[in-house]
Design a protein around this motif. Structure first.
Motif, mmCIF file in Angstrom:
data_model
loop_
_atom_site.group_PDB
_atom_site.id
_atom_site.type_symbol
_atom_site.label_atom_id
_atom_site.label_comp_id
_atom_site.label_asym_id
_atom_site.label_seq_id
_atom_site.Cartn_x
_atom_site.Cartn_y
_atom_site.Cartn_z
ATOM 1 N N GLY A 40 0.760 -1.338 0.070
ATOM 2 C CA GLY A 40 0.017 -0.095 0.055
ATOM 3 C C GLY A 40 0.776 1.099 -0.040
ATOM 4 N N ALA A 41 2.186 1.159 0.092
ATOM 5 C CA ALA A 41 3.193 2.450 0.163
ATOM 6 C C ALA A 41 4.032 2.240 -0.872
ATOM 7 N N ALA A 42 4.217 3.288 -1.897
ATOM 8 C CA ALA A 42 4.940 3.123 -3.155
ATOM 9 C C ALA A 42 6.393 3.019 -2.678
ATOM 10 N N GLU A 43 7.366 2.607 -3.552
ATOM 11 C CA GLU A 43 8.789 2.774 -3.352
ATOM 12 C C GLU A 43 9.253 3.392 -4.437
ATOM 13 N N ILE A 44 10.638 4.068 -4.277
ATOM 14 C CA ILE A 44 11.426 4.726 -5.379
ATOM 15 C C ILE A 44 12.559 3.575 -5.577
ATOM 16 N N ALA A 45 12.649 2.977 -6.700
ATOM 17 C CA ALA A 45 13.710 2.236 -7.182
ATOM 18 C C ALA A 45 14.748 2.907 -7.903
ATOM 19 N N VAL A 67 8.157 5.220 0.547
ATOM 20 C CA VAL A 67 7.797 6.797 0.975
ATOM 21 C C VAL A 67 6.456 6.863 1.603
ATOM 22 N N MET A 68 6.401 7.179 2.795
ATOM 23 C CA MET A 68 5.096 7.198 3.560
ATOM 24 C C MET A 68 4.934 8.744 4.037
ATOM 25 N N THR A 113 8.286 10.080 5.473
ATOM 26 C CA THR A 113 9.421 9.248 5.770
ATOM 27 C C THR A 113 9.944 8.463 4.538
ATOM 28 N N LEU A 114 11.269 8.257 4.493
ATOM 29 C CA LEU A 114 11.980 7.736 3.387
ATOM 30 C C LEU A 114 12.799 6.562 3.979
ATOM 31 N N THR A 115 12.247 5.286 3.719
ATOM 32 C CA THR A 115 12.665 4.109 4.493
ATOM 33 C C THR A 115 13.378 3.010 3.634
#
Length: 232
Positions: A130-135, A151-152, A159-161
């Protein structure tokens, strides 16, 4: 975490268009040269008739173009960039709507060394949570590691995790103006890259427990990675 000073945020009237973004003010002040014609002193974001221009002291935008993605589902896209510091190297930087204006909303941790670059490969909810990621490929000419950064937004804070990594992958030739491969969706979002020695086309996805990669054919040049973005 060191933050580079934001030199200027200049709003001015523009046409009433959807949110758009572009890099402006090409510069050779950083002088890395990893991306041909890929270093800019400024980022311009236009939203609801206002344009905002961002400049940083001691940093440039080092990228091929900004990426737009609506991470929080509010109907207004955020802007994903690569911001490179003269002493600290690259970091992921996101700009978006805060209150009633566009501003920096999330700054990743810089690499920590000059001339170390990140090449963005795609943005999607790769792991289906449900939360997108930057690849992005961390140092595509050196480390050649594909990383995923989740990214949330919660309670107004972004936040960037780190969410996972796969070694031995790259998407950029030193000095090229083009980041090769990218995002495809053949039933689930996947990242298309080359392997470390540019011999094979690689596809990376999430299998429910972690990120996995597989070869799907030989790399024969940029067109072969472009063709691999199709699902046929």
């Amino acid at each position: 975490m060191r933050l580079w000073p934001l030199l200027a945020l200049w709003p001015y009237a523009a046409g009433a268009d959807p949110l758009t973004a572009r890099y402006v003010d090409p510069t050779d002040a950083y002088g890395h040269g990893a991306v041909a014609n890929g270093e800019y002193a400024g980022l311009e974001v236009t939203w609801q008739g206002q344009s905002y221009i961002f400049h940083y002291s001691g940093a440039v935008f080092e990228d091929t173009n900004p990426r737009l993605f609506d991470f929080n589902g509010d109907g207004t896209a955020e802007v994903v960039t690569v911001l490179s510091g003269f002493s600290d190297g690259a970091r992921i930087a996101i700009f978006g709507l805060t209150s009633d204006q566009i501003a920096p909303i999330a700054l990743g941790v810089p690499f920590g060394q000059r001339n170390r670059w990140y090449a963005i490969a795609g943005i999607a909810d790769f792991d289906g949570d449900g939360a997108a990621e930057i690849a992005y490929v961390d140092r595509p000419h050196l480390a050649k590691t594909l990383r995923f950064l989740e990214v949330m937004q919660a309670d107004g804070a972004w936040t960037l995790t780190p969410d996972g990594a796969v070694e031995g992958l790259t998407n950029h030739h030193l000095g090229s103006a083009v980041i090769e491969g990218g995002l495809r969706d053949c039933g689930q979002p996947e990242v298309v890259t080359a392997n470390a020695n540019w011999a094979r086309i690689m596809v990376t996805s999430h299998d429910g427990t972690g990120y996995i990669t597989r070869a799907i054919g030989p790399y024969t040049g940029p067109d072969s990675l472009t063709a691999a973005l199709d699902c046929d």
